[in-house]
Design an enzyme around this catalytic site. Structure first.
Site, PDB file in Angstrom:
ATOM      1  CB  VAL A 182      -5.369  -1.249  13.242  1.00 58.77           C
ATOM      2  CG1 VAL A 182      -5.457  -2.532  12.434  1.00 58.77           C
ATOM      3  CG2 VAL A 182      -4.352  -1.396  14.364  1.00 58.77           C
ATOM      4  CG  ASP A 183      -2.805   3.908  16.449  1.00 57.78           C
ATOM      5  OD1 ASP A 183      -3.921   4.188  16.897  1.00 57.78           O
ATOM      6  OD2 ASP A 183      -1.748   4.140  17.068  1.00 57.78           O
ATOM      7  CG  ASP A 184      -1.993   6.363  10.845  1.00 58.18           C
ATOM      8  OD1 ASP A 184      -1.974   7.591  10.746  1.00 58.18           O
ATOM      9  OD2 ASP A 184      -1.030   5.707  11.271  1.00 58.18           O
TER      10      ASP A 184
END
Length: 637
Positions: A385-387
């Site tokens: 989810v971060d990228d």
């Protein structure tokens, strides 16, 4: 180094010049196809492990081994010790692995450098005192009995999803590490490291008497004792399992592993699992010309950095992360969205999107079509989810040459992010509701990284993604803000999981809260900003050592760094304090310390792989984060 800024007018001029030179430098590091990728460095452990693996399976490249020995000699401290990060203290685990690598490569035990290391290792309790993963490595290469290690049964690949302890109960990185490891554990194969090149001299007691033990003082009734006793019982049971049953389990583990090799930079895209795949396939009897084994070695060798007469190993590759953040920094610095260099970067990112369902489907809605990004070039089973958030924001600002496709990809990404939100309102990196904390007590988990629970830094980034892409999800946002309120520390700071540490967590929370419309009048925001100002160093910058994960009293201490100073500035600006004295002093520190070529030096480790176990030095952090912060400040004038 630049001189100090003495007046507001001079400061604005120097600030603009600093931003321009930083942007030029970052653009000069762009690759021809549009992306950025900077080296990702960690401690000496994984380089030593690669050397041991190569020796064990008889695949040594002499020139490369010599270059890795040169690297191990350079990073060793004068007393013979190894550390986990630039300013860290002695690491028994890293020193044991480095010693074993030297010895396997033919350096005699009588060599002065090995005598130094051996004294330290024995004084630290010998290999008997090592953590689980070090013992596993020694067992894999035939230097320690498997009785010293927890059971690693291949039957884990057969546990049905309705069971509370199936593979989806643990983090993705543990899955891809443990399943191939279970094959190597079950099917032992004599390697090429003989007794003369082993580490028998590192034992303080006869090796045969070393056994897995409980930590002294463990309570009579505890989950740790429960799982320890369960492990001992399971070891007795597995010796009585029918050969056909165990063969079926190994086949299931091999099938699970091979299914996850395609569309990846190596299974899971991380070096421990990639090395375990090599061991698993080799222990199964496959030759080095086996198709999957050849591919596994190719991906593994792709992590090698050759630098003069040295060579070392990266834990993984970070192109999507580096490209997304570089693109955001340059756009913030005023490079036009239709600039061909930014267009190429955006197109490269759009081409990296995955639409294949991965393991995450097991705990999230499979009805939502995946639209996500991984950290590496390819890791389709395990996007994060971060990228996905960073790339979504970047493609919103710089849609590239296919704006309609970029918009559709971002629409899908935000839907996927909403599906991945855990029930407590936060986000983990790769899975939803990966929160069975009872598993933290299993013997295999002494590294403290078995799970992927929701964290502040990821949750802050998701808040930013919703609002900076113009696609808010009110219900998800409300739950996320509630999660952040619950996670704030009494002093106003936030713990950071993927960067070091309270500076990273506090910046990430403030960025997300600011994007969601919470300003300095909100007590949570005000307390966090007050904390950032309270821990500013006398030189104007900010710093934090990785040792804060073990000792909270070390909050915001250490050598001032460019990336952490940038995080603090970004956090304060998100809280509405761009005009504060703290921001001015922090920006002056960055201006003064910029190199002539436009970058910043940073030897310190400011990234986190696993708290207390593995830290990261992102070589790109002191390039794009300071640019991002100073460009934002310049635009606010």
């Amino acid at each position: 180094m630049s001189t100090a800024v003495t007046s507001p007018a001079s400061f604005r001029t120097r600030l603009a010049d600093t931003v321009a030179r930083a942007a030029d430098h970052l653009l000069s590091r762009q690759r021809e196809d549009g992306h950025w990728r900077f080296p990702l460095e960690t401690d000496a452990s994984i380089t030593a492990e690669y050397m041991l693996l190569s020796r064990h399976v008889g695949r040594v490249v002499p020139e490369r081994e010599a270059a890795m020995l040169s690297y191990l000699r350079r990073v060793r401290r004068p007393d013979g010790s190894y550390v986990l990060h630039e300013s860290g203290g002695y690491s028994q685990e890293t020193t044991i692995k480095a010693y074993a690598a030297f010895k396997a490569a033919g350096v005699p035990a009588e060599a002065t450098e090995l005598q130094q290391m051996r004294r330290l290792i024995l004084a630290g309790g010998g290999v008997e005192s090592a953590a689980v993963f070090t013992k596993i490595w020694l067992a894999l290469i035939g230097q320690m009995s498997w009785d010293t290690c927890p059971i690693i049964p291949p039957e884990m690949a057969m546990v049905p999803r309705w069971s509370p302890f199936n593979l989806l109960s643990i983090s993705y990185w543990c899955r891809v590490i443990m399943v191939p490891l279970s094959i190597a554990y079950t099917i032992d194969r004599k390697g090429c490291i003989d007794e003369a090149h082993g580490v028998a001299e590192l034992f303080r007691s006869p090796e045969g008497r070393v056994r897995e033990t409980l930590t002294r003082g463990e309570r009579l009734f505890s989950w740790t004792r429960f799982f320890y006793l369960g492990d001992r019982f399971a070891k007795r049971i597995e010796k009585r399992l029918p050969a056909a049953w165990r063969a079926r389990a190994v086949a299931a583990a091999e099938r699970w592993t091979r299914e996850r090799l395609p569309h990846s930079d190596g299974i899971g895209g991380i070096i421990p699992s990639m090395m375990n795949v090599v061991l698993a396939l080799w222990n199964l009897g496959h030759d080095h010309d086996d198709r999957d084994l050849v591919e596994a070695w190719s991906r593994l060798d792709g992590l090698i950095v050759e630098d003069g007469d040295e060579a070392w190993i990266q834990p993984c590759l970070s192109p999507v992360w580096d490209t997304g953040l570089s693109l955001l920094a340059l756009e913030e610095a005023g490079v036009a969205a239709d600039d061909p260099r930014l267009v190429r970067a955006a197109d490269w990112l759009l081409a990296r999107r995955t639409t294949r369902p991965g393991d995450w489907v097991g705990k999230a809605s499979a009805e939502v079509a995946p639209s996500a990004w991984a950290f590496q070039y390819e890791n389709d089973f395990y996007p994060d989810v971060d990228d996905t958030a960073v790339v979504s924001i970047a493609l919103t600002r710089v849609p590239g040459s296919h704006p309609e496709q970029a918009g559709e990809a971002v629409d899908g990404a935000l839907r996927w992010i909403s599906v991945m939100q855990s029930t407590n309102g936060g986000w983990g990196a790769y899975d939803r509701n990966n929160t069975q904390h009872v598993l933290d007590h299993v013997p295999f988990a002494d590294h403290g990284a078995l799970l992927d629970p929701p964290t502040v830094d990821l949750t802050g980034r998701m808040l930013g993604a919703y609002h900076l892409t113009g696609r808010p999800d009110p219900a998800a946002v409300e739950r996320a803000i509630g999660f952040l309120r619950d996670e704030q520390k009494d002093d106003g700071s936030f713990w950071g999981r993927w960067g070091i540490n309270y500076l990273y967590g506090t910046w990430s929370a403030l960025e997300g809260l600011g994007a969601a419309g919470l300003d300095g009048t909100d007590p949570m925001v005000a307390r966090a900003a007050d904390w950032l100002e309270s821990v500013q160093h006398d030189d104007g910058g900010w710093a934090e050592t990785p040792d804060t994960y073990a000792d909270e009293s070390l909050q915001a201490t250490g050598v001032t760094t460019a990336s952490q100073t940038a995080w603090a500035l970004l956090g304060l600006m998100a809280a509405g304090r761009a005009d504060s004295e703290a921001v001015r002093r922090g920006a002056e520190w960055l201006v003064r310390h910029q190199r002539e070529d436009g970058g910043w030096d940073e030897a310190e480790y400011t990234g986190t792989g696993f708290p207390r176990v593995l830290y990261l030095r992102y070589h790109g952090y002191p390039l794009y984060f300071p640019l991002m912060a100073l460009a934002k400040l310049s635009a606010s004038d």
